[in-house]
Design a protein around this motif. Sequence first.
Motif, short mmCIF file in Angstrom:
data_model
loop_
_atom_site.label_atom_id
_atom_site.label_comp_id
_atom_site.label_asym_id
_atom_site.label_seq_id
_atom_site.Cartn_x
_atom_site.Cartn_y
_atom_site.Cartn_z
N ASP A 10 64.95 -52.12 23.92
CA ASP A 10 66.12 -52.90 24.30
C ASP A 10 66.22 -53.07 25.81
N THR A 11 65.15 -53.54 26.42
CA THR A 11 65.15 -53.91 27.83
C THR A 11 64.34 -55.19 27.96
N HIS A 251 68.19 -57.15 31.77
CA HIS A 251 69.17 -56.59 30.84
C HIS A 251 68.58 -55.42 30.05
N SER A 252 69.47 -54.59 29.55
CA SER A 252 69.09 -53.50 28.66
C SER A 252 70.26 -53.24 27.72
N ILE A 283 70.08 -45.68 29.38
CA ILE A 283 69.47 -46.99 29.15
C ILE A 283 67.96 -46.87 29.28
N ILE A 285 65.22 -47.92 30.70
CA ILE A 285 64.49 -48.56 31.79
C ILE A 285 64.32 -47.54 32.90
N ASP A 289 59.02 -49.38 34.87
CA ASP A 289 59.38 -50.79 34.65
C ASP A 289 59.64 -51.52 35.96
N TRP A 291 62.05 -50.40 37.99
CA TRP A 291 63.42 -50.02 38.37
C TRP A 291 63.32 -48.66 39.04
N GLN A 317 63.69 -44.08 31.56
CA GLN A 317 65.11 -44.06 31.25
C GLN A 317 65.94 -43.81 32.50
N VAL A 367 58.06 -55.06 30.67
CA VAL A 367 59.39 -55.59 30.37
C VAL A 367 59.22 -57.02 29.86
#
Length: 390
Positions: A10-11, A251-252, A283, A285, A289, A291, A317, A367
């Motif tokens: 979910d990212t 988004h995530s 979340i 990510i 990724d 981030w 995460q 991603v």
Amino acid sequence: MNEQNPFFRDTWVEVNLDHIAANVSAVKGRLPKNVAIIAVVKANAYGHGDLRVAEAALQAGASMLAVAFLDEALSLRRKGISAPLLVLGASRPEDVNLAAREEIILTVFQFDWLIRAKAVLEEGMNLSVHVKVDTGMGRIGVRTTEELMRIEEIIHTDSRIQFAGIYTHFATADELGDHYFRKQLHDFENMISSLSSRPPCVHGSNSAAAIRYEEAQFDAVRLGIVMYGLSPSQEIKPHLPFPLKEAFSLHSRLSYVKVVKKGEKISYGGTYTAPEDEWIGTIPIGYADGWIRKLRGQEVLVNGVRCPIVGRICMDQSMVRLPNEMKPGTKVTLIGNQQNNLITVDEIADKLETINYEIPCQISSRVPRVYIKAGQNIATMNAILPQVND
């Protein structure tokens, strides 16, 4: 995975192709009709996705694409892009036959390079080239009129090589002061005037010069960062002649929500201690990724509310402090709009003390990129999906 997302986490990144097209159209509307747009889609279209961005740019009026390396050009050819493709960087002379077969335009940046390329170019091959002139950027390029004239002579005596263009790159077009830009422009014009005949495509302007200096538009402009809806610099952002539409958002979703008691610690090193009982969301990510850990403390949007990242960002995460209990699966926006609140690419760049160019480029290929176009479905990878409504 579900019917909306053909990926298993979910990212995701959303790339608004209508915004890409709108930015290209806005620039095209300010150019004389005889000035073409070269859409720069190097580095996987600045992290947005080369194929979809190339298609959107071409549909919006770009007539040529530019990439950094031969590999990037070949990738676009294999994905079905047939438009003219220019490699801006240095290619190996021994690869000229491959470029010729794929009708990819290469950059000549040195007399010796041209001699080596000419020696290996097979009979019957036709190689189209643009000559790069270094007027002050200091990367690659021909630096004297004498060398340029020697290059022109070699090209004109070999029917296999077509002198299709000449270009330079302005190093300070994104600064308010124009002294160095004027010097580069003058030197470029002198280089062009030294040629016995002018090639069909002369170009010098990057995004900043394209929208600021009519006298530097020549036959084409190279549209890079502005095409993606980002200002070439913070310095000229207030002086842009039209609003830009940012195309990139990230988004995530909350994967886990819990109450952390006062005094409990979060993440590696225990660097964050809860000052009171509070809700913490996880979340999926992390720094793998793109981030990166330096984004600790950066806010994200959850239900339209800014929530800070707490503790060290992990490889996969991150944890955020929530104002109240929220359900797992709640959408988290790290870059973009959510319920009338906004986190821009520029905000993330400021947090990282870098430029906006770097932010979409650093979000890694693991991603997924989801593409949004009005009247059509979202497309990601090779799937066509219904619109996601969040």
